[in-house]
Design an enzyme around this catalytic site. Structure first.
Site, PDB file in Angstrom:
ATOM      1  N   GLY A 239      11.387   1.058  18.722  1.00 15.40           N
ATOM      2  CA  GLY A 239      12.545   0.671  19.521  1.00 15.40           C
ATOM      3  C   GLY A 239      13.169   1.745  20.378  1.00 15.40           C
ATOM      4  N   GLU A 278       7.393   3.048  13.807  1.00  9.95           N
ATOM      5  CA  GLU A 278       6.502   2.210  14.620  1.00  9.95           C
ATOM      6  C   GLU A 278       6.827   2.322  16.109  1.00  9.95           C
ATOM      7  OE1 GLU A 278       7.244  -1.726  13.161  1.00  9.95           O
ATOM      8  OE2 GLU A 278       6.269  -1.380  11.241  1.00  9.95           O
ATOM      9  N   PRO A 279       6.826   3.514  16.670  1.00  3.85           N
ATOM     10  CA  PRO A 279       7.159   3.622  18.097  1.00  3.85           C
ATOM     11  C   PRO A 279       6.002   3.159  18.978  1.00  3.85           C
ATOM     12  CG  PRO A 279       6.496   5.757  17.266  1.00  3.85           C
ATOM     13  CD  PRO A 279       6.464   4.816  16.090  1.00  3.85           C
ATOM     14  N   TYR A 321      11.681  -9.695  32.617  1.00  2.00           N
ATOM     15  CA  TYR A 321      12.945  -9.143  32.099  1.00  2.00           C
ATOM     16  C   TYR A 321      13.862  -8.623  33.212  1.00  2.00           C
ATOM     17  CZ  TYR A 321       9.655  -8.526  28.178  1.00  2.00           C
ATOM     18  OH  TYR A 321       8.686  -8.689  27.231  1.00  2.00           O
ATOM     19  N   CYS A 348       1.960 -16.475  44.147  1.00  2.00           N
ATOM     20  CA  CYS A 348       2.781 -17.515  44.801  1.00  2.00           C
ATOM     21  C   CYS A 348       4.022 -17.864  43.993  1.00  2.00           C
ATOM     22  CB  CYS A 348       1.915 -18.741  45.028  1.00  2.00           C
ATOM     23  SG  CYS A 348       0.409 -18.283  45.871  1.00  2.00           S
ATOM     24  N   GLU A 349       4.844 -16.893  43.712  1.00  2.00           N
ATOM     25  CA  GLU A 349       6.123 -17.119  43.035  1.00  2.00           C
ATOM     26  C   GLU A 349       7.101 -16.074  43.550  1.00  2.00           C
ATOM     27  OE1 GLU A 349       6.446 -17.652  38.903  1.00  2.00           O
ATOM     28  OE2 GLU A 349       4.393 -18.402  38.660  1.00  2.00           O
ATOM     29  N   TYR A 377       3.544  -1.885  27.480  1.00  2.00           N
ATOM     30  CA  TYR A 377       3.816  -3.280  27.863  1.00  2.00           C
ATOM     31  C   TYR A 377       3.450  -3.532  29.324  1.00  2.00           C
ATOM     32  CZ  TYR A 377       6.206  -2.719  23.460  1.00  2.00           C
ATOM     33  OH  TYR A 377       6.485  -2.407  22.147  1.00  2.00           O
TER      34      TYR A 377
END
Ligand code: LLP
Length: 433
Positions: A239, A278-279, A321, A348-349, A377
């Protein structure tokens, strides 16, 4: 240490020119720096010195086997959330004895795979999952090493889509129910429940929510021991946030590894427990970039668009996000004017937008752009939307680089598909008539 720098005016990764890599592999592509992965890992390791801690890289952040393998050689363990990630971690050279298996919806097959591999710990997130784990382990004649992921009901003060530690989130077992779960586990034949785990969210830039969560965990460990349970591992999750270069952050960088480790030490140290971390993003995020080429400079009515050859399918974070990623041209930018651009992909968005009204040095079609902080990510969340095949990943080390995932041709994608019997293949149809 920043390994993305301009020794001759043009952007390099360590000692390799990004223009050179682009000429070799084409665009778009992801590029990672070994030195940055290593320096992040070492910074965290040093910050945790003296604690019985294992750094388990969250493979979900970047599952490329060369990236995971780079961390494996430094002694990292892994946090995995699927059988696929487990396989990746093992192939990358992480010993099973340093792998923790997390996730809210593990199937029987995934639990079996984890047990067969001999992972260090399986974090369970519900009473029903604990029973399933015992059943799967009993059928294999083994005892499952398990921990309970606790939901501490703490607000991580991060983006709502990546906050995980509030009561209304699907994750973990409400902290008030955890003693009951330990009591019930004692009656299960094939689980050894000897740990607690917590993870309250991702991209945290404030240490206080960590402190609250860890304090709650410490209280639980004391209570559980008083009730006669053996607790020998505390998993504090991941996190820790990173710098995305967003000016809206007001120049307030994320906490340092040292400050974060101090919170871990103060709240979870001294419990006579093995500590697991858990990075994901902290280790890989700033170590990677996405390189894309400007296809057109389009003058709109109210905006000037840089239409680039990467899109939301390659890097989803801005679309999903509203995430900010620093962007700069790869070429020499000294002395150039600055313009204001919307950086958009060809999908196309309207959501296919990397940046809105972003001040950038003026660039021409054909220019390369570097999208920063894309090492976590990024590639892992890519899709083939708009029939755009996944892009290559390149790993740099010093003056060397290697393509660690090659570009996929559309024909390779098509080879996975077929016509059913009742639909004649286009070629076959002609023969019939
Ligand atoms: N452990 C658990 C149980 C997790 O769920 C996660 C992330 C991590 C560790 C690693 O967290 P990190 O250190 O990377 O913050 N796709 C989103 C992030 C999702 C994070 C999910 N869980 C994004 O692009 O921001």
């Amino acid at each position: 240490m920043n390994e993305f720098h301009r020794p001759d005016g043009r952007l390099h990764v360590e000692s390799v020119s990004l223009e050179r890599i682009a000429a070799d592999v084409g665009t778009p592509f992801y590029c990672y720096s070994t030195a940055m992965l290593e320096s992040r890992y070492r910074a965290l390791e040093e910050a945790l010195a003296g604690l019985p801690a294992t750094i388990c890289f969250a493979v979900k952040a970047n599952g490329n086997i060369a990236v995971v393998g780079t961390l494996a050689r430094l002694g990292a363990g892994a946090d995995v959330v699927s059988a696929g990630e487990l396989t990746r971690a093992l192939v990358a050279g992480i010993p099973a004895s340093r792998i923790v298996f997390s996730g809210v919806g593990k199937t029987d097959d995934e639990m079996a795979a984890a047990l067969d591999a001999g992972v260090m710990q399986i974090n369970v997130e519900s009473e029903v999952e604990l029973e399933a784990l015992s059943r799967v382990a009993e059928a294999r004649g083994v005892t499952a090493p398990a921990a309970v992921r606790v939901n501490p009901d703490v607000d991580a003060r991060t983006h709502e889509k990546i906050t995980t530690g509030r009561r209304e989130n699907k994750f973990g077992i409400d902290w008030g129910r955890v003693p009951g779960v330990f009591a019930a586990a004692a009656a299960l034949p094939a689980v050894a429940l000897t740990g607690v785990a917590v993870h309250i969210g991702s991209q945290l830039t404030d240490l206080e929510p960590f402190r609250h969560a860890f304090r709650r965990i410490r209280g639980l460990v004391t209570d559980l021991r008083a009730q006669g349970h053996r607790i020998d591992s505390v998993d504090v999750g991941g996190g820790l946030g990173i710098d995305y270069g967003d000016p809206a952050d007001g120049g307030n960088g994320p906490p340092s590894a040292a400050d974060y480790a101090d919170v871990v030490r103060q709240e979870a140290g001294g419990l006579d427990c093995r500590l697991l971390l858990e990075p994901g993003r902290y280790l890989a995020g700033n170590a990677g970039v996405l390189i894309t080429r400007v296809v057109y400079v389009k003058e709109g009515e109210t905006r000037r668009f840089l239409i680039v050859d990467a899109a939301m399918n390659d890097l989803l974070r801005p679309a999903l996000y509203g995430a900010y990623h620093g962007i700069e041209p790869v070429g020499d930018i000294a002395g150039g004017d600055v313009g204001e651009y919307d950086v958009v992909g060809p999908v196309c968005e309207t959501g296919d937008t990397f940046a809105t009204r972003r001040p950038l040095p003026r660039v021409e079609p054909g220019a390369l752009l570097c999208v920063h902080a894309a090492g976590a990510y990024g590639a892992v969340m890519a899709s083939t939307y708009n029939a755009r095949p996944l892009v290559p990943e390149v790993l740099v080390k010093g003056d060397a680089y290697a393509v660690v995932r090659r570009r996929v041709a559309v024909e390779e994608e098509l080879a996975l598909e077929s016509f059913p019997d009742w639909l004649a293949a286009p070629g076959a149809e002609k023969k019939v008539s």
